[in-house]
Design a protein around this motif. Structure first.
Motif, PDB file in Angstrom:
ATOM      1  N   ILE A  12      38.491  55.185  56.515  1.00 44.26           N
ATOM      2  CA  ILE A  12      38.539  55.747  55.173  1.00 44.26           C
ATOM      3  C   ILE A  12      37.294  55.267  54.439  1.00 44.26           C
ATOM      4  O   ILE A  12      37.063  54.061  54.296  1.00 44.26           O
ATOM      5  N   MET A  13      36.480  56.219  54.002  1.00 42.70           N
ATOM      6  CA  MET A  13      35.236  55.920  53.299  1.00 42.70           C
ATOM      7  C   MET A  13      35.383  56.309  51.830  1.00 42.70           C
ATOM      8  O   MET A  13      35.982  57.342  51.507  1.00 42.70           O
ATOM      9  N   ILE A  14      34.832  55.479  50.945  1.00 36.24           N
ATOM     10  CA  ILE A  14      34.813  55.776  49.513  1.00 36.24           C
ATOM     11  C   ILE A  14      33.369  55.708  49.018  1.00 36.24           C
ATOM     12  O   ILE A  14      32.481  55.243  49.727  1.00 36.24           O
ATOM     13  N   ARG A  15      33.134  56.156  47.791  1.00 38.63           N
ATOM     14  CA  ARG A  15      31.776  56.145  47.241  1.00 38.63           C
ATOM     15  C   ARG A  15      31.286  54.717  47.031  1.00 38.63           C
ATOM     16  O   ARG A  15      32.069  53.812  46.723  1.00 38.63           O
ATOM     17  N   ASN A  16      29.994  54.531  47.151  1.00 42.63           N
ATOM     18  CA  ASN A  16      29.404  53.199  46.993  1.00 42.63           C
ATOM     19  C   ASN A  16      29.716  52.578  45.637  1.00 42.63           C
ATOM     20  O   ASN A  16      29.927  51.378  45.524  1.00 42.63           O
ATOM     21  N   ALA A  32      36.938  59.707  57.955  1.00 42.28           N
ATOM     22  CA  ALA A  32      35.827  60.046  58.842  1.00 42.28           C
ATOM     23  C   ALA A  32      36.058  59.505  60.244  1.00 42.28           C
ATOM     24  O   ALA A  32      36.950  58.692  60.490  1.00 42.28           O
ATOM     25  N   TRP A  33      35.219  59.962  61.158  1.00 42.69           N
ATOM     26  CA  TRP A  33      35.300  59.583  62.565  1.00 42.69           C
ATOM     27  C   TRP A  33      33.888  59.309  63.058  1.00 42.69           C
ATOM     28  O   TRP A  33      32.940  59.945  62.606  1.00 42.69           O
ATOM     29  N   PRO A  34      33.727  58.359  63.993  1.00 38.21           N
ATOM     30  CA  PRO A  34      32.382  58.093  64.507  1.00 38.21           C
ATOM     31  C   PRO A  34      31.750  59.349  65.116  1.00 38.21           C
ATOM     32  O   PRO A  34      32.445  60.124  65.765  1.00 38.21           O
ATOM     33  N   PRO A  35      30.467  59.571  64.889  1.00 34.51           N
ATOM     34  CA  PRO A  35      29.512  58.697  64.194  1.00 34.51           C
ATOM     35  C   PRO A  35      29.356  59.009  62.713  1.00 34.51           C
ATOM     36  O   PRO A  35      28.452  58.507  62.065  1.00 34.51           O
ATOM     37  N   PHE A  36      30.244  59.875  62.177  1.00 31.22           N
ATOM     38  CA  PHE A  36      30.036  60.359  60.814  1.00 31.22           C
ATOM     39  C   PHE A  36      30.254  59.267  59.772  1.00 31.22           C
ATOM     40  O   PHE A  36      29.653  59.310  58.694  1.00 31.22           O
ATOM     41  N   ASP A  37      31.096  58.269  60.077  1.00 28.58           N
ATOM     42  CA  ASP A  37      31.236  57.151  59.147  1.00 28.58           C
ATOM     43  C   ASP A  37      29.925  56.380  59.030  1.00 28.58           C
ATOM     44  O   ASP A  37      29.495  56.003  57.931  1.00 28.58           O
ATOM     45  N   THR A  38      29.256  56.171  60.168  1.00 32.01           N
ATOM     46  CA  THR A  38      27.970  55.473  60.146  1.00 32.01           C
ATOM     47  C   THR A  38      26.900  56.310  59.446  1.00 32.01           C
ATOM     48  O   THR A  38      26.081  55.778  58.687  1.00 32.01           O
ATOM     49  N   LEU A  39      26.903  57.614  59.684  1.00 30.72           N
ATOM     50  CA  LEU A  39      25.952  58.501  59.005  1.00 30.72           C
ATOM     51  C   LEU A  39      26.143  58.442  57.489  1.00 30.72           C
ATOM     52  O   LEU A  39      25.169  58.395  56.727  1.00 30.72           O
ATOM     53  N   ILE A  40      27.398  58.433  57.043  1.00 32.47           N
ATOM     54  CA  ILE A  40      27.682  58.363  55.608  1.00 32.47           C
ATOM     55  C   ILE A  40      27.176  57.046  55.028  1.00 32.47           C
ATOM     56  O   ILE A  40      26.526  57.010  53.975  1.00 32.47           O
ATOM     57  N   ALA A  41      27.457  55.946  55.724  1.00 29.38           N
ATOM     58  CA  ALA A  41      27.042  54.635  55.225  1.00 29.38           C
ATOM     59  C   ALA A  41      25.522  54.484  55.231  1.00 29.38           C
ATOM     60  O   ALA A  41      24.929  53.993  54.260  1.00 29.38           O
ATOM     61  N   LYS A  42      24.867  54.905  56.316  1.00 28.17           N
ATOM     62  CA  LYS A  42      23.416  54.750  56.427  1.00 28.17           C
ATOM     63  C   LYS A  42      22.665  55.595  55.398  1.00 28.17           C
ATOM     64  O   LYS A  42      21.567  55.228  54.963  1.00 28.17           O
ATOM     65  N   GLY A  81      28.389  56.576  51.023  1.00 27.95           N
ATOM     66  CA  GLY A  81      29.724  56.005  50.990  1.00 27.95           C
ATOM     67  C   GLY A  81      29.775  54.663  51.681  1.00 27.95           C
ATOM     68  O   GLY A  81      28.801  54.211  52.297  1.00 27.95           O
ATOM     69  N   LYS A  82      30.943  54.011  51.571  1.00 31.23           N
ATOM     70  CA  LYS A  82      31.155  52.702  52.182  1.00 31.23           C
ATOM     71  C   LYS A  82      32.571  52.638  52.740  1.00 31.23           C
ATOM     72  O   LYS A  82      33.458  53.418  52.369  1.00 31.23           O
ATOM     73  N   LEU A  83      32.787  51.680  53.615  1.00 36.48           N
ATOM     74  CA  LEU A  83      34.077  51.526  54.274  1.00 36.48           C
ATOM     75  C   LEU A  83      35.122  50.959  53.314  1.00 36.48           C
ATOM     76  O   LEU A  83      34.872  49.961  52.632  1.00 36.48           O
ATOM     77  N   LEU A  84      36.284  51.604  53.264  1.00 34.60           N
ATOM     78  CA  LEU A  84      37.440  51.036  52.577  1.00 34.60           C
ATOM     79  C   LEU A  84      38.329  50.309  53.583  1.00 34.60           C
ATOM     80  O   LEU A  84      38.646  49.133  53.420  1.00 34.60           O
TER      81      LEU A  84
END
Length: 352
Positions: free
Chosen positions: A98-102, A169-179, A183-186
């Motif tokens: 689960i990703m949320i905004r920075n 999200a699902w890998p690798p899209f969580d990493t793409l979002i963070a990089k 967004g950031k990891l909740l």
């Protein structure tokens, strides 16, 4: 003269999708198809249903299938076998996040998503059903979430533009979002989904029965690939990442599934998913679940995986053993009722 021409490698078409845990690219990189005398064409499909339609029509001989499609096809009585496991998730190798905004400082836990908009892949998908696990675990109603269906590649933009408050999200899209700073990891979903089979190899039953030696070769290739990925995670990330054209800074740090060293699927996970789907009212229970599981999972393992492992040799797999001790939340009976013979350390004699 007869016998002067070299034998042609057997042509196999394998359907795959542009997602992370498609290990066929690694098998090809390692030269395993050539090692076993198979001429393989890897055919790209944009989604799982398209690949599985090609499998059923005979356009491809092998395809990856997720848990939801596997159960759906079994429920329809379609003529397929499910064989070796692809990637799995475990507490040490979590899958979804689960990703949320920075800039979000008020959302500190999954419960804080009550009344907020969450982007998820869509109805009938793995993450769609896993959200039932999450809401059940945290004492919430599914209606507490305002769900927006969105493809994985678009999740980061919706999150950054404040069209949703969170995404599943699902890998690798969580990493793409963070990089990308969107967004950031909740929280990762191991909290409500401690382990699961993500996907497995599916073959048409009639083709497999006519070509058992070829199927056993494919099983051996999968098992050898699984072991190599686990032993060489950094190189595996590079191969898989480059195959789907990810930036280097993404594929070097992205999450990677765990790949069972002996290829067997983790059957309590399949049973748990079955009971989850039935409990939601969106999937009809099998009249005889055990017979279905035997036909689609246990007997194919006996016929194809057991003889492959007889040749390759069993390996100890502490990661799988540790995960199998976890009681999953949707299993109505004790865990032992759902263990396959190979998970009870019982001999699984190969059959023809």
């Amino acid at each position: 003269m007869a016998g002067t021409h070299p034998a042609h490698a057997e042509k196999i078409v394998i359907g795959y999708m542009p997602i992370l845990n498609q290990a066929e690219a690694v098998s090809e990189y390692l030269g395993l198809y050539k090692k076993y005398g198979l001429e393989v064409e890897l055919k790209l499909f944009q989604n799982g249903p398209a690949s599985l339609r090609a499998l059923l029509s005979g356009d491809v001989q092998v395809s990856e299938a997720g848990v939801v499609p596997m159960l759906n096809m079994a429920g329809q009585g379609l003529p397929v076998y499910y064989l070796t496991s692809g990637g799995i998730t475990t507490p040490e190798y979590p899958g979804g996040t689960i990703m949320i905004r920075n800039g979000d400082t008020t959302t500190r836990s999954f419960k804080d998503l009550k009344g907020k908009q969450i982007g998820q892949l869509g109805k009938g998908t793995n993450t769609y059903f896993w959200l039932w696990n999450a809401t059940n675990k945290f004492g919430m109603q599914r209606s507490d979430l305002k769900e927006v269906f969105v493809p994985f590649p678009q999740m980061g933009d919706l999150l950054a533009s404040k069209q949703v408050d969170a995404v599943y999200a699902w890998p690798p899209f969580d990493t793409l979002i963070a990089k990308s700073g969107r967004g950031k990891l909740l929280v990762d979903d191991a909290a409500w989904n401690p382990y699961t089979v993500v996907n497995a190899i599916a073959v048409r039953r009639d083709w497999a029965d006519k070509n058992p030696d070829t199927v056993k070769k494919i099983v051996k290739i999968t098992i050898e690939t699984n072991r190599w990925i686990n032993d060489n995670p950094y190189k595996a990330r590079e191969i898989l990442g480059k195959n789907i054209k990810l930036p280097e800074d993404v594929y070097k740090t992205m999450r990677l599934s765990y790949f069972p060293r002996n290829g067997y699927q983790m059957m309590p996970s399949i049973w748990d998913f079955y009971h989850l789907m039935v409990s939601t009212g969106e999937f009809q229970a099998f009249p005889d679940p055990k017979a279905v599981f035997d036909r689609y999972w246990i007997e194919p393992a006996r016929k194809f995986i057991a003889p492959a492992l007889h040749d390759l040799g069993l390996q100890d797999d502490p990661t799988v053993k540790k995960a199998l001790k976890i009681k999953l939340q949707n299993l109505p009976q004790p865990l032992e009722a759902y263990l396959a013979p190979w998970e009870r350390d019982e001999p699984l004699r190969s059959g023809n």
